[in-house]
Design a protein around this motif. Sequence first.
Motif, short mmCIF file in Angstrom:
data_model
loop_
_atom_site.label_atom_id
_atom_site.label_comp_id
_atom_site.label_asym_id
_atom_site.label_seq_id
_atom_site.Cartn_x
_atom_site.Cartn_y
_atom_site.Cartn_z
N PRO A 80 0.83 -1.21 0.00
CA PRO A 80 0.00 0.00 0.00
C PRO A 80 0.86 1.26 0.00
O PRO A 80 1.96 1.28 0.56
CB PRO A 80 -0.80 -0.12 1.30
N LYS A 81 0.37 2.27 -0.65
CA LYS A 81 1.07 3.55 -0.71
C LYS A 81 0.44 4.50 0.31
O LYS A 81 -0.77 4.65 0.36
CB LYS A 81 0.97 4.16 -2.11
N GLY A 82 1.28 5.14 1.12
CA GLY A 82 0.79 6.06 2.13
C GLY A 82 0.69 7.48 1.60
O GLY A 82 1.45 7.89 0.73
N SER A 83 -0.25 8.22 2.15
CA SER A 83 -0.38 9.63 1.78
C SER A 83 0.67 10.45 2.54
O SER A 83 1.30 9.96 3.49
CB SER A 83 -1.78 10.14 2.10
N SER A 84 0.84 11.70 2.14
CA SER A 84 1.83 12.54 2.82
C SER A 84 1.42 12.78 4.27
O SER A 84 2.28 12.91 5.14
CB SER A 84 1.99 13.86 2.08
N LYS A 85 0.11 12.83 4.53
CA LYS A 85 -0.36 13.02 5.92
C LYS A 85 0.01 11.81 6.78
O LYS A 85 0.43 11.96 7.92
CB LYS A 85 -1.87 13.24 5.92
N GLU A 86 -0.12 10.61 6.23
CA GLU A 86 0.25 9.40 6.97
C GLU A 86 1.75 9.36 7.24
O GLU A 86 2.18 9.00 8.33
CB GLU A 86 -0.18 8.16 6.19
N LEU A 124 3.74 11.92 7.48
CA LEU A 124 4.04 12.94 8.48
C LEU A 124 3.72 12.42 9.88
O LEU A 124 4.50 12.63 10.82
CB LEU A 124 3.26 14.22 8.18
N SER A 125 2.59 11.74 10.02
CA SER A 125 2.21 11.18 11.33
C SER A 125 3.23 10.15 11.80
O SER A 125 3.64 10.16 12.97
CB SER A 125 0.83 10.53 11.25
N VAL A 126 3.65 9.28 10.92
CA VAL A 126 4.64 8.26 11.29
C VAL A 126 5.97 8.91 11.66
O VAL A 126 6.61 8.52 12.65
CB VAL A 126 4.82 7.24 10.13
N SER A 127 6.37 9.91 10.90
CA SER A 127 7.63 10.60 11.19
C SER A 127 7.58 11.29 12.55
O SER A 127 8.56 11.25 13.31
CB SER A 127 7.92 11.64 10.11
#
Length: 64
Positions: free
Chosen positions: A34-40, A42-45
């Motif tokens: 699966p490909k994550g969105s930039s918001k996802e 950012l949350s993981v980072s």
Amino acid sequence: MDSNLWFQIPVALVMGFMIWRMIPAAKHWLQNGPKGSSKEWLSVSMMMAAVVLFVTFLIVVVRG
């Protein structure tokens, strides 16, 4: 010879074998995962940064 060397050689061989066996699976995951969105991302980072800061804090407190 150091007796510790006789333990390190098999451990290195097992680790190399494990890495060699995981390379095809990792390629498959990268291509079909699966490909994550930039918001996802950012949350993981932010969560990873929080964990790093917390561990750093614990190390500083323990060394005191």
